[in-house]
Enzyme design. Sequence first.
Site, PDB file in Angstrom:
ATOM      1  CG  ASN A   1      -1.899   1.119   1.300  1.00 55.87           C
ATOM      2  OD1 ASN A   1      -2.370   1.475   2.367  1.00 55.87           O
ATOM      3  ND2 ASN A   1      -2.261   1.686   0.164  1.00 55.87           N
TER       4      ASN A   1
ATOM      5  CE1 TYR B   1      -5.464   9.814   1.987  1.00 57.90           C
ATOM      6  CE2 TYR B   1      -3.382  10.986   2.012  1.00 57.90           C
ATOM      7  CZ  TYR B   1      -4.220  10.034   2.543  1.00 57.90           C
ATOM      8  OH  TYR B   1      -3.836   9.310   3.624  1.00 57.90           O
TER       9      TYR B   1
ATOM     10  CD  GLU C   1      -7.084   8.141   5.009  1.00 55.09           C
ATOM     11  OE1 GLU C   1      -7.773   7.215   5.484  1.00 55.09           O
ATOM     12  OE2 GLU C   1      -5.919   7.977   4.612  1.00 55.09           O
TER      13      GLU C   1
ATOM     14  CE1 TYR D   1      -8.830   7.952   1.575  1.00 55.50           C
ATOM     15  CE2 TYR D   1      -7.567   7.889  -0.469  1.00 55.50           C
ATOM     16  CZ  TYR D   1      -7.725   7.523   0.855  1.00 55.50           C
ATOM     17  OH  TYR D   1      -6.781   6.726   1.455  1.00 55.50           O
TER      18      TYR D   1
ATOM     19  CD  GLU E   1      -4.423   4.836  -0.970  1.00 51.74           C
ATOM     20  OE1 GLU E   1      -4.936   5.954  -0.839  1.00 51.74           O
ATOM     21  OE2 GLU E   1      -4.479   3.953  -0.085  1.00 51.74           O
TER      22      GLU E   1
END
Length: 291
Positions: free
Chosen positions: A76, A109, A118, A120, A210
């Site tokens: 990741n 992001y 968080e 997105y 990502e």
Amino acid sequence: MVQATSLVLAAAAIGTVAAIPGGNSTTPLAKRAVTPNSTGTNNGYYYSWWSDGSGTATYTMGSGGQFAVTWQNSGNFVGGKGWATGTTNRVVSYSGSFNSPGNGYLTLYGWTRNALIEYYIVDSYGTYNPCQGGQKKGTVNTDGGTYDICLSTRTNQPSIDGTSTFQQYWSVRQSKRVGGTITVANHVNAWAAQGMRLGSSHSYQVLACEGYQSSGSCSINVGGSTSGGGQTTQPPQQTTTTRPTTTNGGGNTGNCSAKYGQCGGQGWAGATCCQSGSTCRASNQWYSQCL
Ligand SMILES: *[C@@H]1O[C@H](CO)[C@@H](O)[C@H](O)[C@H]1NC(C)=O
Ligand SMILES: *[C@@H]1O[C@H](CO)[C@@H](O)[C@H](O)[C@H]1NC(C)=O
Ligand SMILES: *[C@@H]1O[C@H](CO)[C@@H](O)[C@H](O)[C@H]1NC(C)=O
């Protein structure tokens, strides 16, 4: 994803290079399978690069808002360029390429604190639509497309404040694209209308690639903002609330640049938004135009 301790860990990781087959402690950093975690400023933009350290992922940066990632059988990772601090009234323009046949996102992001969120705004993705695993909350029409809004909860996961339980806010564009304008306020307002309020204090905000257990590449040039893009000193106008800044669903279009006019670039002090019918596109570090 990024922890505040990333830099310390990255420094410590240098001592573990011997564990990589064929490597040793004098192997140049460029030969590492994964670019070390790092945050900082590059050519006037804040950048953040984080990975879990597994697989192969290389992060490089060019002039202005340019960055690129190539990855093979990655773990990741998430990395890109933008701003510290983030703000709800930024209009981000970007261009480039995004090639992710596996699991990956092309996304604006960022993070807030108070509450720790968080968020997105996903313009494109590979095999996995992140709303598949989230709670659907509606849609928002902006910047020439419709985005699905969804909400998910992360339990004891990495965050900017260490391992925490926090919510993720998502806007995922139904019709994928690579390049264009992202009017952050329109997403923030639509989230708030669903009871999804960002925290009062913004951390960083980057246009990022990502990936997760996949292979691919991206090369992105980011620009455009409330402050003209790419300036290291931000005017003290960062909003700390989720109040709508306009009621017309867009920027301050009355004062925005006309089509074909300049709307950004390093040193540009004029309008950074475009009148309706055109969007601000970064040609290069120095010049963005309403097209
Ligand atoms: C470490 O790696 C470098 C570059 O591959 C090589 O030149 C050097 O001989 C190696 N040193 C040891 C102690 O293995
Ligand atoms: C980056 O930081 C994480 C912790 O957030 C750590 O697990 C990982 O190994 C680091 N990545 C690298 C390449 O050192
Ligand atoms: C619009 O432009 C005028 C003249 O350049 C300026 O005085 C005014 O502050 C601007 N308004 C906004 C909302 O930016």
